[in-house]
Design a protein around this motif. Structure first.
Motif, mmCIF file in Angstrom:
data_model
loop_
_atom_site.group_PDB
_atom_site.id
_atom_site.type_symbol
_atom_site.label_atom_id
_atom_site.label_comp_id
_atom_site.label_asym_id
_atom_site.label_seq_id
_atom_site.Cartn_x
_atom_site.Cartn_y
_atom_site.Cartn_z
ATOM 1 N N THR A 299 -25.901 -51.513 -31.636
ATOM 2 C CA THR A 299 -24.728 -51.473 -32.519
ATOM 3 C C THR A 299 -24.978 -50.554 -33.709
ATOM 4 O O THR A 299 -24.855 -50.953 -34.871
ATOM 5 N N THR A 302 -22.161 -45.577 -34.375
ATOM 6 C CA THR A 302 -21.213 -45.030 -33.397
ATOM 7 C C THR A 302 -20.673 -46.095 -32.440
ATOM 8 O O THR A 302 -19.780 -45.814 -31.645
ATOM 9 N N THR A 304 -18.859 -48.929 -32.841
ATOM 10 C CA THR A 304 -17.475 -49.387 -32.984
ATOM 11 C C THR A 304 -16.497 -48.391 -32.375
ATOM 12 O O THR A 304 -15.562 -48.777 -31.659
ATOM 13 N N ASP A 305 -16.717 -47.104 -32.643
ATOM 14 C CA ASP A 305 -15.837 -46.090 -32.071
ATOM 15 C C ASP A 305 -15.967 -46.046 -30.554
ATOM 16 O O ASP A 305 -14.964 -45.885 -29.842
ATOM 17 N N ARG A 307 -16.816 -48.464 -28.553
ATOM 18 C CA ARG A 307 -16.167 -49.660 -27.986
ATOM 19 C C ARG A 307 -14.644 -49.506 -27.994
ATOM 20 O O ARG A 307 -13.966 -49.833 -27.013
ATOM 21 N N ALA A 308 -14.100 -49.015 -29.114
ATOM 22 C CA ALA A 308 -12.655 -48.838 -29.197
ATOM 23 C C ALA A 308 -12.171 -47.827 -28.162
ATOM 24 O O ALA A 308 -11.107 -48.000 -27.556
ATOM 25 N N ASN A 320 -12.703 -59.963 -27.852
ATOM 26 C CA ASN A 320 -14.056 -60.482 -27.648
ATOM 27 C C ASN A 320 -14.063 -61.593 -26.600
ATOM 28 O O ASN A 320 -13.063 -62.281 -26.420
#
Length: 509
Positions: A299, A302, A304-305, A307-308, A320
């Motif tokens: 984690t 980079t 979060t981007d 995953r989105a 989740n």
């Protein structure tokens, strides 16, 4: 099909308020169909002129702003003709002259000035535009909104695969080039079109029953939703496979849905191919590989981007915990990653079938161990998804053998620390009735700086077998430590007793 107002419940309200918004969803979710229907509905009501059009025709002009503008204006005019708009509602012919980089906003302002109704535009496939062309298009829309609000388009929706936050990557990947968080920061909301609910799947299939009289059994409806999780293309494709391709005319059962699911996966329709084509992208591998391995993803900033992005494409669920979006994608991803391996496996399904149709599962395991000793290190070393390479080799071997009429159900995910497999082989029992052979396997990896996963694996396998109500299973432990014995020496079978007292076949490989 479901009415657009049900699929886009907030869109009508945002149009009435004159808002600019983003609609995004994975491929084949119904975005285009719903937007086109909404545009027709809004225009028919008489309060607005709403037009839906695609930006794809301009997608080849990544660095030619002028050509992009002319292509977009051309598509808008063509959409007006296709909608049979009366002359007073049509855009200007020709569009007014304007310097490159301003032609879109100048043209739309001229149309608004002559149109007797507020103008509503739905820019479909907006993220097919790239680089300078995308930036300029978004900036012109923002400029019209901020500097000429009464004389510009009343409401705009940008529609594509991704949320607007990811347009920066499409426009070159350097956020500093945009001068703000987004060149479309006037948007009031990003709307993600969701998958069908169970009730909506029932309603859609119920429309078929009402029209034809052909029914779906309750178990068929359960299984259709389970396999698809409501992904609209899959929901329709499963039913179409049963009705149009398999040509079932009686009541549709769970067996029919099972067969249709397998046929879709094997056929790898365009929709599925467009998804798996993304598996080689680093952002996607960053999410998918630890999901398969059952480890915790890295984690870093980079994550979060990444995953989105994976969620926007529809590969993973939008909520989740992090997980593959549905069991069909679950299966397709693993089959694609192992397809190269499967091509070099000489053994065929017929070699492992008993006279009654069951699998000779003991022989299958023995043949895999022999195959692994000879080919395991080479095949595992060639895999892009290196963290799960041994598991991919075993699953590819199972695909090759079991695909002769059987099924493989897989369970994997973040933090599980293993892959659980259930092999299901239909056969005819001694009384002539249909029966099903079930064999369970658990795959684990022994990595450097970890203790032997045997004890944990037996506990986990007991839990899996309890859920399946099976008396025995197979535990496979791939030793990937640097100090592991050579593959020919460490690959061996033994029998071991689980904490629940089951006799377990252990394969160390």
């Amino acid at each position: 099909m479901l009415p657009a107002v049900e699929r886009l419940p907030d869109a009508h309200r945002m149009v009435e308020r004159g808002q600019y918004f983003v609609l995004h969803a994975p491929r084949q979710t119904g975005k285009t169909t719903s937007l086109a229907n909404l545009a027709r509905q809004l225009t028919a009501e008489g309060n607005y002129l709403a037009l839906h059009f695609s930006c794809e025709a301009a997608s080849s002009f990544a660095h030619d702003i002028g050509a992009t503008e002319q292509a977009l204006l051309g598509r808008i005019h063509a959409a007006g003709l296709a909608a049979h708009l009366p002359p007073e509602l049509m855009p200007p012919t020709p569009w007014p002259d304007a310097p490159p980089g301003t032609a879109l906003s100048v043209g739309l302002s001229a149309w608004v000035a002559q149109c007797p109704r507020p103008l509503v535009l739905f820019f479909d496939e907006i993220d097919s535009l790239r680089d300078d062309a995308l930036i300029n298009t978004l900036r012109q829309l923002r400029d019209g909104y901020t500097t000429n609000r009464p004389g510009f388009v009343h409401s705009i929706a940008l529609c594509g695969l991704r949320d607007v936050r990811d347009y920066k990557a499409a426009s070159g990947g350097d956020p500093s080039r945009l001068g703000s968080a987004s060149p479309f920061n006037i948007k009031v909301k990003s709307v993600r079109m969701g998958d069908f609910t169970r009730d909506e799947v029932d309603a859609l299939y119920g429309q078929h029953t009402a029209a034809t009289g052909q029914e779906f059994s309750p178990r068929a409806l359960d299984l259709a939703f389970h396999y698809t999780q409501g992904q609209p293309w899959l929901v329709n494709a499963l039913a179409a496979e049963v009705i149009d391709e398999m040509r079932i005319e009686s009541t549709i059962t769970d067996d029919h849905i099972d067969q249709a699911k397998e046929r879709l996966i094997v056929a790898r329709a365009t929709h599925l191919d467009s998804l798996v084509d993304k598996l080689t992208e680093p952002r996607i591998q960053k999410i998918i590989e630890p999901l398969i391995a059952g480890t915790t993803p890295d984690t870093d900033p980079t994550f979060t981007d990444a995953r989105a992005y994976a969620a926007d494409l529809g590969l993973i669920a939008p909520n989740n915990p992090i997980r593959i979006a549905n069991p069909i994608y679950n299966e397709v991803i693993l089959r694609v990653l192992g397809s190269g391996i499967e091509g070099v496996i000489v053994s065929g399904p017929a070699q492992f079938r008993l006279p009654d149709g069951r699998l000779d599962f003991d022989r299958l395991l023995t043949e895999f161990a022999a195959f692994w000793k000879v080919n395991g290190e080479v095949l595992a070393g060639d895999q892009r998804y290196h963290e799960v390479a041994p598991q991919l080799v075993l699953m590819a071997f199972l695909h090759r053998i079991v695909n002769g009429g059987g099924y493989i159900d897989r369970e994997y995910g973040v933090g599980r620390g293993r892959i659980d497999l259930l092999v299901r082989q239909p056969y005819t029992d001694e009384t002539g009735h249909r029966a099903e052979q079930r064999e369970a396997l658990e795959l684990k990896v022994w990595a450097d700086k970890q203790k032997d996963p045997l004890e944990q694996g037996l506990d986990q396998l007991d839990g899996y077998l309890d859920r399946l109500d099976l008396p025995t299973g197979v535990l496979v432990i791939f030793d990937r430590r640097k100090k592991a014995l050579p593959i020919t020496e460490r690959t061996a079978f033994s029998e071991i007793t689980s904490p629940a007292g089951r006799t377990i076949i252990l394969l160390r490989a």
